[in-house]
Design a protein around this motif. Structure first.
Motif, PDB file in Angstrom:
ATOM      1  N   LYS A   1      -2.093   7.764  -1.305  1.00  0.00           N
ATOM      2  CA  LYS A   1      -1.275   8.255  -0.202  1.00  0.00           C
ATOM      3  C   LYS A   1      -0.020   8.963  -0.712  1.00  0.00           C
ATOM      4  CE  LYS A   1      -1.773   7.732   3.625  1.00  0.00           C
ATOM      5  NZ  LYS A   1      -2.415   8.629   4.623  1.00  0.00           N
ATOM      6  N   THR A   2       0.535   8.478  -1.821  1.00  0.00           N
ATOM      7  CA  THR A   2       1.734   9.108  -2.379  1.00  0.00           C
ATOM      8  C   THR A   2       1.419  10.513  -2.883  1.00  0.00           C
ATOM      9  OG1 THR A   2       2.648   6.950  -2.977  1.00  0.00           O
ATOM     10  CG2 THR A   2       3.541   8.856  -4.130  1.00  0.00           C
ATOM     11  N   ARG A   3       0.289  10.669  -3.542  1.00  0.00           N
ATOM     12  CA  ARG A   3      -0.126  12.006  -3.990  1.00  0.00           C
ATOM     13  C   ARG A   3      -0.391  12.914  -2.800  1.00  0.00           C
ATOM     14  NH1 ARG A   3      -4.331  10.919  -9.086  1.00  0.00           N
ATOM     15  NH2 ARG A   3      -2.896   9.640 -10.324  1.00  0.00           N
ATOM     16  N   GLU A   4      -1.013  12.359  -1.768  1.00  0.00           N
ATOM     17  CA  GLU A   4      -1.310  13.134  -0.559  1.00  0.00           C
ATOM     18  C   GLU A   4      -0.037  13.692   0.057  1.00  0.00           C
ATOM     19  OE1 GLU A   4      -2.280  11.492   3.790  1.00  0.00           O
ATOM     20  OE2 GLU A   4      -3.958  11.166   2.416  1.00  0.00           O
TER      21      GLU A   4
ATOM     22  N   VAL B   1       7.290   5.320  -0.149  1.00  0.00           N
ATOM     23  CA  VAL B   1       7.407   6.738   0.220  1.00  0.00           C
ATOM     24  C   VAL B   1       8.539   6.948   1.221  1.00  0.00           C
ATOM     25  CG1 VAL B   1       4.993   7.271  -0.317  1.00  0.00           C
ATOM     26  CG2 VAL B   1       5.608   6.648   2.021  1.00  0.00           C
ATOM     27  N   CYS B   2       8.747   5.962   2.097  1.00  0.00           N
ATOM     28  CA  CYS B   2       9.877   6.077   3.027  1.00  0.00           C
ATOM     29  C   CYS B   2      11.199   6.043   2.267  1.00  0.00           C
ATOM     30  CB  CYS B   2       9.827   4.957   4.059  1.00  0.00           C
ATOM     31  SG  CYS B   2       8.474   5.094   5.244  1.00  0.00           S
ATOM     32  N   ILE B   3      11.290   5.162   1.272  1.00  0.00           N
ATOM     33  CA  ILE B   3      12.507   5.075   0.457  1.00  0.00           C
ATOM     34  C   ILE B   3      12.712   6.365  -0.337  1.00  0.00           C
ATOM     35  CG2 ILE B   3      13.557   3.863  -1.502  1.00  0.00           C
ATOM     36  CD1 ILE B   3      12.036   1.344  -0.473  1.00  0.00           C
ATOM     37  N   ALA B   4      11.631   6.883  -0.911  1.00  0.00           N
ATOM     38  CA  ALA B   4      11.727   8.115  -1.696  1.00  0.00           C
ATOM     39  C   ALA B   4      12.188   9.286  -0.837  1.00  0.00           C
ATOM     40  CB  ALA B   4      10.372   8.428  -2.333  1.00  0.00           C
ATOM     41  N   SER B   5      11.819   9.281   0.439  1.00  0.00           N
ATOM     42  CA  SER B   5      12.249  10.364   1.332  1.00  0.00           C
ATOM     43  C   SER B   5      13.690  10.172   1.802  1.00  0.00           C
ATOM     44  CB  SER B   5      11.329  10.442   2.552  1.00  0.00           C
ATOM     45  OG  SER B   5      11.566   9.372   3.459  1.00  0.00           O
ATOM     46  N   ARG B   6      14.184   8.966   1.675  1.00  0.00           N
ATOM     47  CA  ARG B   6      15.489   8.610   2.239  1.00  0.00           C
ATOM     48  C   ARG B   6      16.646   8.869   1.282  1.00  0.00           C
ATOM     49  NH1 ARG B   6      16.633   2.514   4.703  1.00  0.00           N
ATOM     50  NH2 ARG B   6      18.140   3.140   6.306  1.00  0.00           N
ATOM     51  N   PHE B   7      16.417   8.623  -0.031  1.00  0.00           N
ATOM     52  CA  PHE B   7      17.506   8.692  -0.995  1.00  0.00           C
ATOM     53  C   PHE B   7      17.319   9.867  -1.957  1.00  0.00           C
ATOM     54  CE2 PHE B   7      17.162   4.076   0.029  1.00  0.00           C
ATOM     55  CZ  PHE B   7      18.363   3.975   0.719  1.00  0.00           C
ATOM     56  N   SER B   8      18.369  10.610  -2.185  1.00  0.00           N
ATOM     57  CA  SER B   8      18.284  11.821  -3.010  1.00  0.00           C
ATOM     58  C   SER B   8      18.273  11.484  -4.506  1.00  0.00           C
ATOM     59  CB  SER B   8      19.456  12.756  -2.696  1.00  0.00           C
ATOM     60  OG  SER B   8      20.689  12.085  -2.815  1.00  0.00           O
ATOM     61  N   ASN B   9      17.514  12.292  -5.272  1.00  0.00           N
ATOM     62  CA  ASN B   9      17.434  12.190  -6.740  1.00  0.00           C
ATOM     63  C   ASN B   9      17.032  10.789  -7.220  1.00  0.00           C
ATOM     64  OD1 ASN B   9      18.388  14.880  -7.036  1.00  0.00           O
ATOM     65  ND2 ASN B   9      20.481  14.151  -6.715  1.00  0.00           N
ATOM     66  N   ALA B  10      16.277  10.069  -6.403  1.00  0.00           N
ATOM     67  CA  ALA B  10      15.926   8.692  -6.765  1.00  0.00           C
ATOM     68  C   ALA B  10      14.663   8.659  -7.616  1.00  0.00           C
ATOM     69  CB  ALA B  10      15.729   7.865  -5.507  1.00  0.00           C
TER      70      ALA B  10
ATOM     71  N   ASN C   1      -5.829  -3.090  -5.712  1.00  0.00           N
ATOM     72  CA  ASN C   1      -6.394  -2.326  -4.600  1.00  0.00           C
ATOM     73  C   ASN C   1      -5.302  -1.763  -3.694  1.00  0.00           C
ATOM     74  OD1 ASN C   1      -9.154  -2.511  -5.217  1.00  0.00           O
ATOM     75  ND2 ASN C   1      -9.316  -4.540  -4.296  1.00  0.00           N
ATOM     76  N   SER C   2      -4.252  -2.548  -3.495  1.00  0.00           N
ATOM     77  CA  SER C   2      -3.113  -2.046  -2.706  1.00  0.00           C
ATOM     78  C   SER C   2      -2.435  -0.892  -3.436  1.00  0.00           C
ATOM     79  CB  SER C   2      -2.096  -3.169  -2.470  1.00  0.00           C
ATOM     80  OG  SER C   2      -2.649  -4.196  -1.686  1.00  0.00           O
ATOM     81  N   LEU C   3      -2.265  -1.031  -4.749  1.00  0.00           N
ATOM     82  CA  LEU C   3      -1.600   0.004  -5.545  1.00  0.00           C
ATOM     83  C   LEU C   3      -2.415   1.290  -5.584  1.00  0.00           C
ATOM     84  CD1 LEU C   3      -0.378  -2.326  -8.401  1.00  0.00           C
ATOM     85  CD2 LEU C   3       1.122  -0.999  -6.907  1.00  0.00           C
ATOM     86  N   ALA C   4      -3.738   1.177  -5.640  1.00  0.00           N
ATOM     87  CA  ALA C   4      -4.584   2.370  -5.642  1.00  0.00           C
ATOM     88  C   ALA C   4      -4.460   3.115  -4.314  1.00  0.00           C
ATOM     89  CB  ALA C   4      -6.037   1.991  -5.903  1.00  0.00           C
ATOM     90  N   TYR C   5      -4.408   2.363  -3.209  1.00  0.00           N
ATOM     91  CA  TYR C   5      -4.192   2.980  -1.896  1.00  0.00           C
ATOM     92  C   TYR C   5      -2.837   3.682  -1.877  1.00  0.00           C
ATOM     93  CZ  TYR C   5      -4.490   3.420   3.220  1.00  0.00           C
ATOM     94  OH  TYR C   5      -4.568   3.919   4.508  1.00  0.00           O
ATOM     95  N   ALA C   6      -1.821   2.989  -2.414  1.00  0.00           N
ATOM     96  CA  ALA C   6      -0.472   3.561  -2.456  1.00  0.00           C
ATOM     97  C   ALA C   6      -0.433   4.844  -3.272  1.00  0.00           C
ATOM     98  CB  ALA C   6       0.501   2.532  -3.042  1.00  0.00           C
ATOM     99  N   GLU C   7      -1.089   4.845  -4.423  1.00  0.00           N
ATOM    100  CA  GLU C   7      -1.102   6.024  -5.291  1.00  0.00           C
ATOM    101  C   GLU C   7      -1.773   7.202  -4.596  1.00  0.00           C
ATOM    102  OE1 GLU C   7      -0.129   8.353  -8.161  1.00  0.00           O
ATOM    103  OE2 GLU C   7       0.233   6.239  -8.610  1.00  0.00           O
TER     104      GLU C   7
ATOM    105  N   THR D   1       0.802  -1.224   0.000  1.00  0.00           N
ATOM    106  CA  THR D   1       0.000   0.000   0.000  1.00  0.00           C
ATOM    107  C   THR D   1       0.835   1.276   0.000  1.00  0.00           C
ATOM    108  OG1 THR D   1      -0.177  -0.233   2.405  1.00  0.00           O
ATOM    109  CG2 THR D   1      -2.021  -1.060   1.082  1.00  0.00           C
ATOM    110  N   GLY D   2       2.136   1.154  -0.292  1.00  0.00           N
ATOM    111  CA  GLY D   2       2.942   2.345  -0.559  1.00  0.00           C
ATOM    112  C   GLY D   2       3.737   2.905   0.600  1.00  0.00           C
ATOM    113  N   GLN D   3       3.588   2.346   1.785  1.00  0.00           N
ATOM    114  CA  GLN D   3       4.326   2.903   2.922  1.00  0.00           C
ATOM    115  C   GLN D   3       5.836   2.782   2.715  1.00  0.00           C
ATOM    116  OE1 GLN D   3       3.714   3.045   7.687  1.00  0.00           O
ATOM    117  NE2 GLN D   3       3.544   1.019   6.795  1.00  0.00           N
ATOM    118  N   HIS D   4       6.270   1.639   2.218  1.00  0.00           N
ATOM    119  CA  HIS D   4       7.703   1.427   2.009  1.00  0.00           C
ATOM    120  C   HIS D   4       8.263   2.334   0.907  1.00  0.00           C
ATOM    121  CE1 HIS D   4      10.934  -1.976   2.453  1.00  0.00           C
ATOM    122  NE2 HIS D   4      11.404  -0.781   2.721  1.00  0.00           N
TER     123      HIS D   4
END
Length: 532
Positions: free
Chosen positions: A340-343, A313-322, A332-338, A308-311
């Motif tokens: 939350k990621t937009r949010e 977004v944490c990775i995206a916040s952790r590594f620069s220019n990734a 359904n998991s991917l839609a939840y992830a999308e 559902t995207g928690q992992h």
């Protein structure tokens, strides 16, 4: 305790420094408060709001602090037996709990990992629907009632319910349906009470409620339980499918996560700043020996099994220019992830549907591949791992998470109980199974008590993932060591949430080279099966 006190001083000096807040949360994770001061509740409330703090890591310490609140502790004691004294009044109790902002916010943000508090909330929910259907609910108790509706939605209605409650829920839903059909006002207490038992989006009249005016409190319930789930439905058709899903086990796993996207999360802890791959891995707390490794300027990262995207977004916040490609079987998991990621405002994560076993066909390579909690759900985990290795650039990095055979003896016992009693994966059976496990734990069963202490036990999808998974394999460290050799991978070290485990290991193995000896770690795990 000393670290926590220093962290509080640091955030009081510079309250905008998210590194300080992250450090404060880290020191809090293993604390249990024996006493408190006048500002503690306010500090803990501020802590929950910081972007670097994941609420799930600090729920239990916060509960230990709340137990010193006179009203809170009295209500917990009053409802502990499930049969409070004559004269119990939901409105009065809810009004008192409404005056504890820290408790309300905690209910909103995360499932509550505490059986005593679960019993309290289960009882209060029953009392609430009785008052709501009798139109007796006072406005002053609405803040707690709303927080309870959000808690139940977040834990996916994991609390047990009686036949009497089921009948009351059905009647309440029928009353709301009739009122909406006639265009009449719907009492907020009806909406909130029903939302503590069933997700509002599941009813045909849900959209009608979105078009009405509500107070801010009730509007939050409408948003979480109707507007956001409907937004996820609208995103389903926008997620591309990059591979076929042919494998029979992959199809079964996909079906599970379509029914129960895992995990439902409201807020996660983001990195206080992003850094290069090498900076993160060489820096505290990992301190891995990377030799002459040089970070790519714009690393391409694959998250294989992103849920559902928690992992991601944490990775995206952790590594620069990734740039991230996040793959999962479940739409359904991917839609939840999308959603939350937009949010959260991330634009560097691409979500796609696909099967790890077919990923070799995408003809891409990655600087970092993250696959945590996924390979052990394949029919042949090593075949899946080999496919991922083939997608790795020369000199690239992998972050792999696998189930431990030694560390999951309680889960093995739980799965045996489920097989013995023939429980299905329906919500009703998962709830009944939980109550059996709780009863066995209270009767002194050590393995069941360990299950009751696991975070995933406290929400429906998480509990299904924990105990009812359609496919699970477990590994010993010698098996992982052999896999690394066959895959021609070098072990850099463990990433641990609890640094005390590493400290305990280093007491008997001070040599730095020992940190990458899986045979020594195997000996340590045999002696400390619950620590690794």
């Amino acid at each position: 305790e000393e670290a926590f006190a220093c962290g509080r001083r640091a955030v009081s000096i510079n309250p905008q420094n998210d590194l300080f807040w992250a450090g404060l949360a880290s020191s809090l994770e293993t604390l249990s408060f024996a006493s408190l001061d006048d500002n503690l509740y306010q500090d803990l409330l501020h802590l929950l709001e910081r972007p670097t703090v994941r609420p799930s890591y600090v729920i239990r310490p916060i509960i230990s602090a709340l137990r010193h609140h006179p009203d809170f502790s009295r209500i917990v004691e009053l409802t502990g037996s499930g049969k409070p004294e004559i004269g119990f009044n939901y409105g009065d109790v809810a009004e008192q709990l409404s005056a504890i902002p820290l408790f309300l916010r905690m209910l909103e943000l995360n499932p509550i990992y505490d059986l005593e508090i679960e019993r309290m909330l289960t009882f209060l929910r029953h009392a609430m629907i009785e008052e709501a259907t009798a139109s007796k609910m006072k406005e002053k108790c609405l803040p707690f009632s709303v927080a309870l509706a959000l808690q139940c939605f977040t834990n996916e209605y994991v609390f047990s319910e009686t036949e009497e409650e089921k009948e009351a829920v059905e009647k309440l839903e029928q009353r709301i349906a009739l009122l909406t059909k006639k265009g009449h006002p719907v009492p907020p207490s009806f909406v909130v009470a029903l939302g503590t038992y069933r997700p509002l989006y599941s009813f045909s009249w849900a959209q009608e409620l979105c078009e009405r005016e509500w107070t801010d409190n009730v509007k939050k319930v409408i948003t979480w339980q109707i507007i956001e789930p409907l937004e996820e439905r609208s995103l389903l058709d926008q997620i591309p499918c990059v591979t076929s899903i042919q494998n029979s086990i992959s199809k079964s796993v996909r079906e599970q996560y379509e029914e129960n996207p895992y995990p439902r999360w409201i807020k996660t802890g983001l990195a206080y700043k992003n850094r290069t791959l090498a900076s993160v891995l060489r820096g505290s707390p990992l301190r891995f020996d990377l030799g002459d490794y040089v970070s790519p300027e714009s690393p391409e990262i694959l998250v294989a099994g992103c849920g559902t995207g928690q992992h991601p977004v944490c990775i995206a916040s952790r590594f620069s220019n990734a740039r991230l490609l996040a793959v999962d079987l479940s739409l359904n998991s991917l839609a939840y992830a999308e959603r939350k990621t937009r949010e959260l405002g991330f634009s560097n994560i691409e979500y796609v549907q696909g099967d790890i076993l077919e990923l070799g066909k995408i003809e891409r390579q990655f600087d970092l591949i993250v696959c945590a909690g996924v390979l052990h759900h394949l029919g042949d985990p090593l075949a899946g791992w080999q496919i991922l290795v083939n997608l790795l650039r020369p000199g690239g990095l992998m972050n792999i998470g696998l189930y431990s055979e030694i560390g999951r003896q309680d889960i093995i016992a739980g799965r045996s109980l489920i097989a013995e009693k023939g429980y299905s994966t329906s919500p009703e059976d998962i709830r009944r199974c939980r109550q059996d496990i709780i009863a066995m734990a209270e009767d002194g069963d050590n393995e069941m008590a360990k299950i009751c202490n696991r975070y995933d036990f406290f929400s429906l999808s998480n509990c299904r993932d924990l105990l009812f998974h359609v496919q699970e394999q477990r590994f010993t460290l010698p098996q992982i060591e052999q896999a690394l050799k066959s895959l021609q991978l070098n072990f850099l070290g463990f990433e641990m949430g609890d640094r005390r485990t590493l400290s305990r290991f280093r007491e008997s193995h001070p040599d730095r080279d020992c940190l990458t000896s899986l045979s020594l770690w195997h000996e340590f795990e045999l002696d400390n099966p619950d620590k690794l």
